[in-house]
Motif scaffolding. Sequence first.
Motif, PDB file in Angstrom:
ATOM      1  N   PRO A 187      34.945   4.854  -1.929  1.00 24.40           N
ATOM      2  CA  PRO A 187      35.647   4.213  -0.804  1.00 24.40           C
ATOM      3  C   PRO A 187      36.168   5.244   0.203  1.00 24.40           C
ATOM      4  O   PRO A 187      36.453   6.388  -0.153  1.00 24.40           O
ATOM      5  CB  PRO A 187      36.794   3.479  -1.484  1.00 24.40           C
ATOM      6  N   GLN A 188      36.250   4.816   1.463  1.00 19.49           N
ATOM      7  CA  GLN A 188      36.784   5.690   2.515  1.00 19.49           C
ATOM      8  C   GLN A 188      38.315   5.726   2.515  1.00 19.49           C
ATOM      9  O   GLN A 188      38.900   6.580   3.179  1.00 19.49           O
ATOM     10  CB  GLN A 188      36.276   5.228   3.887  1.00 19.49           C
TER      11      GLN A 188
ATOM     12  N   PRO B  41      34.311  12.658   4.510  1.00 23.08           N
ATOM     13  CA  PRO B  41      33.853  11.268   4.518  1.00 23.08           C
ATOM     14  C   PRO B  41      32.374  11.115   4.201  1.00 23.08           C
ATOM     15  O   PRO B  41      31.964  10.125   3.585  1.00 23.08           O
ATOM     16  CB  PRO B  41      34.177  10.806   5.930  1.00 23.08           C
ATOM     17  N   SER B  42      31.553  12.098   4.588  1.00 20.91           N
ATOM     18  CA  SER B  42      30.119  11.985   4.312  1.00 20.91           C
ATOM     19  C   SER B  42      29.832  12.087   2.817  1.00 20.91           C
ATOM     20  O   SER B  42      28.935  11.414   2.295  1.00 20.91           O
ATOM     21  CB  SER B  42      29.341  13.062   5.082  1.00 20.91           C
ATOM     22  N   ASP B  43      30.599  12.945   2.096  1.00 19.75           N
ATOM     23  CA  ASP B  43      30.445  13.023   0.647  1.00 19.75           C
ATOM     24  C   ASP B  43      30.791  11.689   0.002  1.00 19.75           C
ATOM     25  O   ASP B  43      30.129  11.256  -0.959  1.00 19.75           O
ATOM     26  CB  ASP B  43      31.344  14.117   0.086  1.00 19.75           C
ATOM     27  N   ALA B  44      31.866  11.051   0.505  1.00 22.47           N
ATOM     28  CA  ALA B  44      32.259   9.761  -0.047  1.00 22.47           C
ATOM     29  C   ALA B  44      31.184   8.715   0.189  1.00 22.47           C
ATOM     30  O   ALA B  44      30.852   7.912  -0.698  1.00 22.47           O
ATOM     31  CB  ALA B  44      33.579   9.318   0.585  1.00 22.47           C
ATOM     32  N   ALA B  45      30.619   8.739   1.374  1.00 24.06           N
ATOM     33  CA  ALA B  45      29.562   7.759   1.671  1.00 24.06           C
ATOM     34  C   ALA B  45      28.354   7.979   0.776  1.00 24.06           C
ATOM     35  O   ALA B  45      27.759   7.024   0.248  1.00 24.06           O
ATOM     36  CB  ALA B  45      29.181   7.861   3.144  1.00 24.06           C
ATOM     37  N   ALA B  46      27.968   9.237   0.577  1.00 19.67           N
ATOM     38  CA  ALA B  46      26.803   9.538  -0.249  1.00 19.67           C
ATOM     39  C   ALA B  46      27.033   9.157  -1.705  1.00 19.67           C
ATOM     40  O   ALA B  46      26.092   8.752  -2.410  1.00 19.67           O
ATOM     41  CB  ALA B  46      26.474  11.033  -0.148  1.00 19.67           C
TER      42      ALA B  46
ATOM     43  N   THR C 253      42.462   9.526   1.381  1.00 20.84           N
ATOM     44  CA  THR C 253      41.207   9.492   2.140  1.00 20.84           C
ATOM     45  C   THR C 253      40.351  10.681   1.709  1.00 20.84           C
ATOM     46  O   THR C 253      40.880  11.740   1.356  1.00 20.84           O
ATOM     47  CB  THR C 253      41.464   9.573   3.655  1.00 20.84           C
TER      48      THR C 253
ATOM     49  N   GLY D   5      28.995   6.734  -2.689  1.00 20.32           N
ATOM     50  CA  GLY D   5      29.388   5.336  -2.813  1.00 20.32           C
ATOM     51  C   GLY D   5      30.868   5.157  -3.090  1.00 20.32           C
ATOM     52  O   GLY D   5      31.287   4.142  -3.650  1.00 20.32           O
TER      53      GLY D   5
END
Length: 343
Positions: free
Chosen positions: A332-333, A323-328, A319, A330
């Motif tokens: 996966p979480q 999580p915000s870096d992953a969202a930015a 994981t 693109g």
Amino acid sequence: MNRLPLLALLPLVLALGACTGDADDGDDLPRADVGDVIQQPGGRVEGRHTFVVLPSGRYDFTVSTPRERTDTFAAKDAGVSAEAGEDRRFVEVEWERGVVAGDAFVMQAPEDVSPMLTVTAGGERYPLGALDEEGVYAAAVVVPEEAGDDIGLEVEYDGLTQVIRDAYDSAVTRADGPEELYFESPGQRWAACPETSLSGGDPAVDFFGADCRANITSPLPYFGPKGWAPEGRAWVVVRFDAGSPRTGYDGPGGYVDYSVRPSEVRLSIEGAEAPELFPYEEGEPVGQQDDGSWEALAVFSVPKTRDVTVRFRRVVVATPEDPSDAAAAGAPQQIRRVHAGSL
């Protein structure tokens, strides 16, 4: 006829007496009882040869026929006569320890277990003691004369007794122990696990440090922490260790660091129950380590066969640390992979 003076003859007579054993040979000492053992360290015995193989080593034996006399000096040291006496005989046994062929160390024979030697005569048992010393040793045991040539040996090791029923049978060269000790030298093979399967075909996902390796023994009749294998079964010992995997996502939106949670390693052999796990070294943790790696000795009970395939399986879940870096980016979480294969 020339005659030597008496005083000239006297030294010659004394010298001859010394050479012919006129000195006290201990025969005025009491006779040994049936079952008494006279140690003869370094002695050599004439007789029939046979051998026993144990996890701790091989022992070669020479057994004499029943005798009326034994070594004079050894008997005197023991405080008994070298003459067996009426209705008794001496049986002398010599033994020497050798090594087991192959990778005998994989059986992990404990240092505090002693082989115990017993002479059988006429259906009765006469213990000689532990076979702990290196080098050539011998001992004589007193048996009833009526036992005749009904002489055998027993060697007990960690609860299993191997038997030589007739020490004088020229067709018998070894004890009746597990055949794997005599015909199939213990061994081990090394195998490495692939780690590339973790990437799962996604070029943006990079797993590293997930390598694993194993040392796999041949089927063994004995393994120190478990003792002797049950009848018709054998032990296969797998020394397995897997690294602490790490991963990252390097996509068009940038690089994202992930935290990895590897699961326990599952090891299996077809037809065998789940293995019992032991530490690499006494006192060490078994299985999952604090750093995410995994290591253990896995012991399987298998049917007697040399053909075994070990399978491994480990689930790896990652994981993003942010999580915000992953969202930015693109990314996966969650990244989940199964690391599995055959060895």
